[in-house]
Design a protein around this motif. Structure first.
Motif, PDB file in Angstrom:
ATOM      1  N   SER A 436     -24.708   2.558  16.677  1.00  8.48           N
ATOM      2  CA  SER A 436     -25.131   2.677  18.083  1.00  8.48           C
ATOM      3  C   SER A 436     -25.822   1.405  18.551  1.00  8.48           C
ATOM      4  O   SER A 436     -25.628   0.955  19.688  1.00  8.48           O
ATOM      5  N   ALA A 437     -26.631   0.814  17.663  1.00  9.30           N
ATOM      6  CA  ALA A 437     -27.342  -0.413  18.043  1.00  9.30           C
ATOM      7  C   ALA A 437     -26.359  -1.547  18.320  1.00  9.30           C
ATOM      8  O   ALA A 437     -26.564  -2.337  19.253  1.00  9.30           O
ATOM      9  N   ASN A 438     -25.295  -1.615  17.513  1.00  8.48           N
ATOM     10  CA  ASN A 438     -24.321  -2.698  17.707  1.00  8.48           C
ATOM     11  C   ASN A 438     -23.527  -2.543  19.002  1.00  8.48           C
ATOM     12  O   ASN A 438     -22.934  -3.509  19.484  1.00  8.48           O
ATOM     13  N   GLN A 439     -23.486  -1.304  19.538  1.00 10.95           N
ATOM     14  CA  GLN A 439     -22.765  -1.082  20.796  1.00 10.95           C
ATOM     15  C   GLN A 439     -23.559  -1.542  22.017  1.00 10.95           C
ATOM     16  O   GLN A 439     -23.005  -1.674  23.111  1.00 10.95           O
ATOM     17  N   LEU A 440     -24.860  -1.780  21.832  1.00 11.88           N
ATOM     18  CA  LEU A 440     -25.690  -2.190  22.967  1.00 11.88           C
ATOM     19  C   LEU A 440     -25.364  -3.621  23.361  1.00 11.88           C
ATOM     20  O   LEU A 440     -25.290  -4.515  22.497  1.00 11.88           O
ATOM     21  N   ASP A 441     -25.159  -3.860  24.669  1.00 10.16           N
ATOM     22  CA  ASP A 441     -25.033  -5.257  25.095  1.00 10.16           C
ATOM     23  C   ASP A 441     -26.437  -5.862  25.166  1.00 10.16           C
ATOM     24  O   ASP A 441     -27.446  -5.181  24.951  1.00 10.16           O
ATOM     25  N   ASP A 442     -26.519  -7.165  25.487  1.00 11.67           N
ATOM     26  CA  ASP A 442     -27.811  -7.853  25.435  1.00 11.67           C
ATOM     27  C   ASP A 442     -28.826  -7.237  26.396  1.00 11.67           C
ATOM     28  O   ASP A 442     -30.008  -7.073  26.059  1.00 11.67           O
ATOM     29  N   LYS A 443     -28.380  -6.869  27.614  1.00 14.11           N
ATOM     30  CA  LYS A 443     -29.318  -6.288  28.585  1.00 14.11           C
ATOM     31  C   LYS A 443     -29.863  -4.953  28.096  1.00 14.11           C
ATOM     32  O   LYS A 443     -31.044  -4.653  28.259  1.00 14.11           O
ATOM     33  N   GLN A 444     -28.977  -4.149  27.495  1.00 15.33           N
ATOM     34  CA  GLN A 444     -29.436  -2.860  26.960  1.00 15.33           C
ATOM     35  C   GLN A 444     -30.393  -3.084  25.788  1.00 15.33           C
ATOM     36  O   GLN A 444     -31.343  -2.321  25.603  1.00 15.33           O
ATOM     37  N   ALA A 445     -30.136  -4.148  25.005  1.00 16.00           N
ATOM     38  CA  ALA A 445     -31.047  -4.456  23.891  1.00 16.00           C
ATOM     39  C   ALA A 445     -32.420  -4.860  24.420  1.00 16.00           C
ATOM     40  O   ALA A 445     -33.455  -4.436  23.875  1.00 16.00           O
ATOM     41  N   GLY A 542     -22.755  19.679  20.571  1.00 14.19           N
ATOM     42  CA  GLY A 542     -23.179  20.692  21.539  1.00 14.19           C
ATOM     43  C   GLY A 542     -23.416  20.164  22.942  1.00 14.19           C
ATOM     44  O   GLY A 542     -23.713  20.946  23.857  1.00 14.19           O
ATOM     45  N   GLN A 543     -23.321  18.850  23.147  1.00 11.73           N
ATOM     46  CA  GLN A 543     -23.559  18.265  24.466  1.00 11.73           C
ATOM     47  C   GLN A 543     -22.231  17.908  25.115  1.00 11.73           C
ATOM     48  O   GLN A 543     -21.421  17.175  24.536  1.00 11.73           O
ATOM     49  N   THR A 544     -21.995  18.413  26.322  1.00 11.98           N
ATOM     50  CA  THR A 544     -20.782  18.064  27.055  1.00 11.98           C
ATOM     51  C   THR A 544     -20.870  16.612  27.520  1.00 11.98           C
ATOM     52  O   THR A 544     -21.896  16.193  28.072  1.00 11.98           O
ATOM     53  N   MET A 545     -19.805  15.862  27.273  1.00  7.24           N
ATOM     54  CA  MET A 545     -19.781  14.440  27.639  1.00  7.24           C
ATOM     55  C   MET A 545     -18.576  14.183  28.535  1.00  7.24           C
ATOM     56  O   MET A 545     -17.565  14.880  28.478  1.00  7.24           O
ATOM     57  N   VAL A 546     -18.711  13.166  29.366  1.00  9.71           N
ATOM     58  CA  VAL A 546     -17.581  12.739  30.190  1.00  9.71           C
ATOM     59  C   VAL A 546     -17.284  11.279  29.856  1.00  9.71           C
ATOM     60  O   VAL A 546     -18.203  10.475  29.668  1.00  9.71           O
ATOM     61  N   ARG A 547     -16.013  10.956  29.775  1.00  7.77           N
ATOM     62  CA  ARG A 547     -15.600   9.603  29.434  1.00  7.77           C
ATOM     63  C   ARG A 547     -15.483   8.783  30.716  1.00  7.77           C
ATOM     64  O   ARG A 547     -14.756   9.170  31.643  1.00  7.77           O
ATOM     65  N   LEU A 548     -16.208   7.675  30.800  1.00  8.77           N
ATOM     66  CA  LEU A 548     -16.163   6.835  31.993  1.00  8.77           C
ATOM     67  C   LEU A 548     -16.080   5.381  31.559  1.00  8.77           C
ATOM     68  O   LEU A 548     -17.023   4.839  30.973  1.00  8.77           O
ATOM     69  N   LYS A 551     -16.884   4.600  27.995  1.00  9.28           N
ATOM     70  CA  LYS A 551     -18.210   5.005  27.529  1.00  9.28           C
ATOM     71  C   LYS A 551     -18.396   6.496  27.789  1.00  9.28           C
ATOM     72  O   LYS A 551     -17.946   7.010  28.811  1.00  9.28           O
ATOM     73  N   SER A 552     -19.047   7.161  26.847  1.00  9.55           N
ATOM     74  CA  SER A 552     -19.308   8.594  26.996  1.00  9.55           C
ATOM     75  C   SER A 552     -20.696   8.803  27.581  1.00  9.55           C
ATOM     76  O   SER A 552     -21.680   8.233  27.087  1.00  9.55           O
ATOM     77  N   LEU A 553     -20.774   9.587  28.637  1.00 12.00           N
ATOM     78  CA  LEU A 553     -22.061   9.869  29.285  1.00 12.00           C
ATOM     79  C   LEU A 553     -22.334  11.362  29.205  1.00 12.00           C
ATOM     80  O   LEU A 553     -21.415  12.178  29.378  1.00 12.00           O
ATOM     81  N   PRO A 554     -23.589  11.749  28.939  1.00 12.54           N
ATOM     82  CA  PRO A 554     -23.908  13.186  28.917  1.00 12.54           C
ATOM     83  C   PRO A 554     -23.725  13.806  30.300  1.00 12.54           C
ATOM     84  O   PRO A 554     -24.007  13.172  31.324  1.00 12.54           O
ATOM     85  N   GLN A 584     -31.038   4.804  31.261  1.00 18.40           N
ATOM     86  CA  GLN A 584     -30.097   5.841  30.835  1.00 18.40           C
ATOM     87  C   GLN A 584     -29.219   6.264  32.006  1.00 18.40           C
ATOM     88  O   GLN A 584     -29.684   6.353  33.147  1.00 18.40           O
ATOM     89  N   ARG A 585     -27.923   6.508  31.745  1.00 18.20           N
ATOM     90  CA  ARG A 585     -27.017   7.016  32.778  1.00 18.20           C
ATOM     91  C   ARG A 585     -26.521   8.395  32.366  1.00 18.20           C
ATOM     92  O   ARG A 585     -26.139   8.608  31.202  1.00 18.20           O
TER      93      ARG A 585
END
Length: 639
Positions: A436-445, A542-548, A551-554, A584-585
């Motif tokens: 998960s950490a490697n998926q973060l771009d620089d701004k998210q880091a 158990g959490q419904t996610m939507v693909r956008l 990226k998957s968002l809760p 968070q989105r």
């Protein structure tokens, strides 16, 4: 004390202190500026005059001495160097404290610290300020090697007796007496267990015994009577102030009042006059057989006048952001001096206007961000020189208006942040796995520093290190319907941008509804809207996610939260509203989107104020009542 005169004095003194706070730091950088020197002198003189008229002697005392010092500086008999500035700023702090207490309703004050008064007098006499120099110097305590008593396990827990023995050993090695020579040895009364709890009476008796042994004068009734049979003395009655208690409404007069340019008031009066004319026109149309065109023209005129009136009234609440920025020269000066750093602070856009409520709400988050820049951002002078930079670091605090928002930024030319190191730190702290950490771009880091408990400091100090402050800043900005953005480059510095709405009184919203119930979502949080499609969702843990966009968002179904018991498995025609909450989105599923609407926020009643998820209520254009959602509180409540 005349309350009306007092409130006028508090308003004037508060404004003067805001200016003095900045001017005293400026004078340290420009000690030869005679105009600035005279302005500061007049500031202390004015506060002293008002305090003398109201009979606040302690305030007169310290202002008078500060005035004497600046009189000497004006005559070039004393130089305004860093040591003198330290004493003057401490005097300023005492004045600010008394003014603050007066605003809070306090009418009796303790005497000013005599050490401070002596230091001010010594400056006037031209004596060396040993006390000031001593207070600012760092005391170095030599290290000594201690040996544990025989039989004590060095890895086990140490008892109180063993700890006391180590302290005595240390004092002997340092040549310090473990107990003052004149400290009398006290004896417990008979029957008192030395290891048990001591009662109040026994403690009082020991104090009296100590005073007697030290030669203090005691009356017969004060003689030690350690018997448990001694009855406690009745508590002295609480001394009541001779002045009547100040009504709560007047306590915060300095904060509840605002100065308004008379041109704004004239503009409002003109618009009110036009509003009366429109009312008269509508009354005439009601009583006559008016055409639809006449009514439409009158309503259009009413819309025009009310829009202008709304803008004019909002201007009366606007204050320059300088009111907040003015405190930072002192904050940076004191911190830089404490940390041994050289830092220049540049203020840009101080005249930018902001809603009064926002000016006050932004003060604490900005103080924390600036302190962080001084403590973590700017390097020590020798480190900067080794890196090929100027010894003096630079921090720029700026404000500018962008449409209906204000952009605040804190920029430093310090060491910057390494996004890879932030990702590693997040994994080490267990905040996320490595993938998960490697998926973060620089701004998210970079935004990881806003997470609760996330700190890069190796040691906790009185300035930082607990990983709490930035989390509080993020929550505060989110509550103001604002957003935070961070840019940083290793070795070049960091820029933190805060975007907040111009005002909190009128809020642009997205109106959504479930059946006949309407809700308002702050528009600043809304990013995009699209149709709900069950085929594009999946469930993870158990959490419904939507693909956008890869990226998957809760995904959260607002109807199930806001209308308990409601369940709809069809969801035909439902919409997904993507909102940002901090960094968070998430996606909110709603039945219907009704469009944008500017709403006037009405506070909820006392019974409903503590319910998380609701920021207030409003009346919509069709006359219905809609609740305004507080998204962070809503997610926290239902997630």
């Amino acid at each position: 004390m005349d309350e009306e005169i007092l409130q006028d004095f508090l308003v004037e003194a508060t404004e003067l202190l805001d200016q003095l706070n900045e001017q005293l730091v400026d004078l340290e950088n420009s000690p030869d500026d005679s105009n600035l020197l005279n302005t500061i002198f007049r500031g202390f003189h004015t506060v002293k005059g008002g305090a003398g008229f109201l009979g606040v002697s302690s305030l007169v005392q310290v202002c008078h001495r500060a005035e004497n010092v600046f009189d000497k500086i004006r005559n070039q008999e004393v130089a305004y160097d860093a040591d003198v500035a330290d004493v003057i700023l401490r005097a300023f702090d005492q004045i600010s404290r008394i003014i603050g207490e007066l605003s809070d309703g306090v009418r009796e004050f303790d005497d000013i610290d005599p050490v401070l008064l002596d230091e001010l007098d010594a400056i006037v006499k031209g004596e060396v300020q040993e006390a000031a120099q001593t207070s600012s110097a760092i005391t170095v305590i030599p290290e000594v090697s201690l040996s544990l008593p025989d039989g004590v396990d060095p890895d086990g827990e140490i008892s109180d007796d063993e700890f006391e023995a180590l302290l005595n050993q240390r004092d002997q090695l340092l040549g310090e007496p473990s107990q003052p020579a004149n400290e009398p040895k006290l004896q417990l009364p008979e029957g008192v267990d030395p290891d048990g709890e001591i009662s109040d009476d026994e403690f009082e008796a020991l104090l009296s015994q100590r005073d007697l042994l030290l030669g203090a004068e005691h009356k017969p009734q004060d003689l030690p009577q350690a018997s448990p049979a001694v009855k406690p003395k009745p508590k002295a009655p609480i001394k009541k102030s001779a002045e009547p208690s100040v009504p709560a409404a007047s306590k915060a007069a300095g904060e509840s009042t605002v100065r308004v340019d008379t041109r704004h008031l004239d503009a409002i009066m003109n618009l009110v006059g036009e509003l009366v004319l429109v009312r008269n026109r509508l009354l005439t149309l009601r009583s006559a057989e008016a055409s639809l065109e006449d009514i439409s023209n009158a309503v259009g005129n009413l819309d025009h006048v009310t829009t202008d009136l709304q803008a004019s009234v909002m201007k009366t609440r606007m204050q320059p952001v300088k009111k907040v920025f003015g405190r930072f020269p002192r904050v940076v000066r004191d911190l830089a001096r404490k940390l041994g750093k050289d830092i220049d602070l540049e203020l840009v856009g101080e005249e930018t206007d902001l809603d009064k409520g926002l000016v006050e709400a932004l003060a604490d988050p900005l103080v924390h961000l600036v302190r962080n820049s001084v403590d973590h951002g700017i390097e020590m002078p020798d480190v900067r020189e080794d890196a090929g930079k100027s010894k003096t670091g630079r921090i720029v605090l700026a404000a500018e208006q962008e449409g209906d928002h204000i952009l605040l930024s804190i920029t430093d030319d310090g060491k910057g942040m390494d996004p890879d190191m932030l990702r590693r730190k997040a994994v080490e702290k267990g905040m996320m796995d490595e993938a998960s950490a490697n998926q973060l771009d620089d701004k998210q880091a970079f935004m990881l520093i806003m997470s609760a408990g996330f700190s890069l400091a190796k040691q906790v100090s009185d300035l930082s290190g607990r990983g709490v402050g930035m989390d509080v800043v993020k929550n505060m900005i989110t509550k103001l319907n604002g957003s935070i953005d961070i840019d940083s480059a290793v070795g070049e510095g960091t820029r933190i941008k805060i975007r907040v709405p111009l005002t909190l009184a009128i809020l642009p919203t997205l109106m959504v509804s479930f059946g006949h119930d309407s809700y308002a979502i702050p528009l600043t949080s809304v990013q995009e809207i699209f149709d709900y499609d069950a085929n594009k969702t999946n469930t993870i843990d158990g959490q419904t996610m939507v693909r956008l966009r890869k990226k998957s968002l809760p995904l959260f179904f607002l109807a199930e939260w806001l209308r308990p018991g409601h369940f709809d498995d069809q969801r035909k025609g439902d919409k997904i509203v993507i909102v940002s909450i901090g960094n968070q989105r998430v996606g909110l599923v709603v039945e219907q989107v009704n469009g944008q609407e500017e709403v006037v926020i009405k506070p909820l009643g006392v019974m409903l104020q503590n319910i998380k998820g609701y920021a207030g209520a409003t009346i919509t254009g069709n006359g219905n009542i809609a609740l305004i959602l507080d998204l962070p509180g809503l997610i926290e409540r239902f997630k």
